[in-house]
Design a protein around this motif. Structure first.
Motif, PDB file in Angstrom:
ATOM      1  N   SER A 102       0.790  -1.230  -0.109  1.00 44.74           N
ATOM      2  CA  SER A 102       0.148   0.066   0.090  1.00 44.74           C
ATOM      3  C   SER A 102       0.968   1.342  -0.083  1.00 44.74           C
ATOM      4  N   VAL A 110      -7.095   2.983   3.343  1.00 43.06           N
ATOM      5  CA  VAL A 110      -6.445   2.315   4.120  1.00 43.06           C
ATOM      6  C   VAL A 110      -6.707   0.796   4.168  1.00 43.06           C
ATOM      7  N   PHE A 113      -6.157  -4.810   8.001  1.00 41.82           N
ATOM      8  CA  PHE A 113      -4.688  -5.552   8.357  1.00 41.82           C
ATOM      9  C   PHE A 113      -5.133  -6.838   9.078  1.00 41.82           C
ATOM     10  N   VAL A 118       0.298  -6.692   5.294  1.00 42.14           N
ATOM     11  CA  VAL A 118       0.447  -5.248   4.624  1.00 42.14           C
ATOM     12  C   VAL A 118       1.783  -4.752   4.794  1.00 42.14           C
ATOM     13  N   TYR A 120       3.371  -1.302   3.970  1.00 42.21           N
ATOM     14  CA  TYR A 120       3.432   0.079   3.702  1.00 42.21           C
ATOM     15  C   TYR A 120       4.512   0.970   3.361  1.00 42.21           C
ATOM     16  N   ASP A 152      -2.184   5.410  10.559  1.00 45.33           N
ATOM     17  CA  ASP A 152      -2.838   3.941  10.895  1.00 45.33           C
ATOM     18  C   ASP A 152      -2.053   2.807  10.354  1.00 45.33           C
ATOM     19  N   GLN A 153      -1.472   3.195   9.091  1.00 45.01           N
ATOM     20  CA  GLN A 153      -0.649   2.330   8.374  1.00 45.01           C
ATOM     21  C   GLN A 153       0.693   2.205   9.196  1.00 45.01           C
ATOM     22  N   ALA A 157       0.926  -1.702   9.791  1.00 43.08           N
ATOM     23  CA  ALA A 157       1.490  -2.515   8.920  1.00 43.08           C
ATOM     24  C   ALA A 157       2.590  -3.519   9.580  1.00 43.08           C
ATOM     25  N   THR A 160       7.205  -1.353   7.270  1.00 41.00           N
ATOM     26  CA  THR A 160       7.073   0.057   6.386  1.00 41.00           C
ATOM     27  C   THR A 160       8.116   0.282   5.584  1.00 41.00           C
TER      28      THR A 160
END
Length: 384
Positions: A102, A110, A113, A118, A120, A152-153, A157, A160
């Motif tokens: 993402s 968003v 999860f 995920v 990010y 939030d991510q 996630a 990242t």
């Protein structure tokens, strides 16, 4: 693997970071890409049949790449997040998605999860951009809940990626696992580029020095101010500037300043860029310095280097940290002429530059991404 990619903006076909990853990931994986409408398709038919509208936009565009159009029937992002999230979950289950990649900074997009890992990808400092934008920009940031979407991510996630070390310093404490994955360049494409392809077409033999600026020219690009401050340089050194791209500053420049030393090419196909850049002597990267641009990892900077160019750049923090030997920095746009003069007369070690570029090849960067995706999938599968 089955990979679902959520871009940071509508997929227009203009090449960006995630396109470069897709081109390599699709060789060994099935890639699914989300697409959506802007502005919101607010009408009765979409409200009534948004699931059908979503399905009819699912299409395979090439081998191993499928686009999924996601319906956003409601105006308010908090409500749309639930609707979009349901569609994303449907895609995950129907196509056995293994991992989500993402780039989103919109609350609507968003990802969930609790389904699959995920990853990010923070490609820009979106929060810094909107903090320093116009009143309407600030409003849209609040309306789209940009800060909430990013945070939030970052917090949820599995991993990242930050596009720059500056971003990791600013936001790394919000993440459990993170690393830097810079932008890059297709070195193979530049190795095969033909440097004389555009010389005759653009009448470049009429000039002794060719400068170039490639990209999208919004207000932060400093295109207009750069050209104004380089007029004396262009005359003194019989030079010209090739401006390849589009944006508000291009139109402003065209309507304000008429000169045969300004060569506008418009948007160019990605495969044409290497040959164009190899006709230049100096590449320009004169972004307006701000928290947003300080954290940027400009793809064009790596492309200028791959073309073997000297580069004149504003004093951007992340660009300075890259430490390429071909770059002259300036503090203020009024001093860009002196920087161009210095660049014109400088020598640099091209072998050292080539060696410095190797870690930034899109092939290597994509392999790092793919390896981490596999690791995240296996980690989640072991019950994390």
């Amino acid at each position: 693997m089955n990979i679902l990619i959520i871009p940071h903006s509508i997929w227009t076909g203009m090449p960006g970071r995630f396109d470069c990853f897709i081109n390599r990931l699709k060789k060994r994986n099935h890639v699914h890409v989300l697409s959506w409408d802007m502005p919101y398709p607010l009408n009765f038919e979409n409200l009534k049949n948004f699931r059908m509208a979503c399905r009819k936009f699912r299409r395979k565009i090439e081998k191993n790449v499928m686009v999924h159009h996601v319906s956003r029937p409601l105006v308010f992002p908090p409500f749309n997040r639930n609707i979009v999230g349901k569609q994303i979950k449907d895609i995950i289950r129907e196509y056995d998605i293994d991992v989500i990649f993402s780039e989103s900074f919109l609350w609507d997009f968003v990802p969930p999860f609790d389904e699959v890992p995920v990853i990010y990808d923070m490609v820009d400092d979106h929060m810094a951009f909107f903090r320093n934008s116009s009143i309407s920009g600030k409003f849209m940031s609040k309306f789209s809940r940009v800060e909430g979407a990013v945070i939030d991510q970052l917090r949820n996630a599995d991993h990242t990626f930050f596009v720059s070390s500056v971003l990791k310093e600013r936001y790394g404490d919000m993440t459990e696992y993170s690393s830097v994955l810079s932008n890059g360049v297709d070195l193979e494409l530049f190795n095969g580029a033909e440097p004389t392809k555009y010389a005759a077409k653009l009448s470049l033999d009429n000039y002794d020095c060719i400068l170039g600026y490639v990209g999208y020219f919004g207000e932060w690009s400093n295109l207009f101010e750069s050209v104004i401050n380089l007029r004396n340089f262009l005359e003194k050194y019989n030079a010209a500037i090739i401006i390849a791209g589009m944006g508000p500053d291009v139109e402003r420049l065209k309507s304000t300043l008429k000169s045969e030393r300004l060569i506008f090419t418009g948007m160019m196909k990605p495969e044409s860029i290497p040959s164009l850049l190899k006709t230049l002597d100096i590449g320009l990267l004169p972004f307006k310095k701000s928290p947003y641009t300080d954290a940027a990892s400009p793809i064009k900077y790596f492309e200028y280097a791959a073309a073997g160019l000297k580069v004149v750049s504003s004093n951007l923090e992340e660009v300075k940290r890259i430490k390429f030997v071909n770059t002259v920095f300036f503090e203020d746009i009024n001093s860009i002429e002196n920087a161009a003069k210095e660049a014109l007369n400088m020598d640099f070690n091209k072998s050292e530059l080539k060696k410095s570029l190797r870690p930034y090849d899109w092939g290597r960067l994509s392999k790092q991404l793919e390896n981490l995706m596999v690791g995240a999938y296996e980690h989640r599968g072991m019950g994390r």
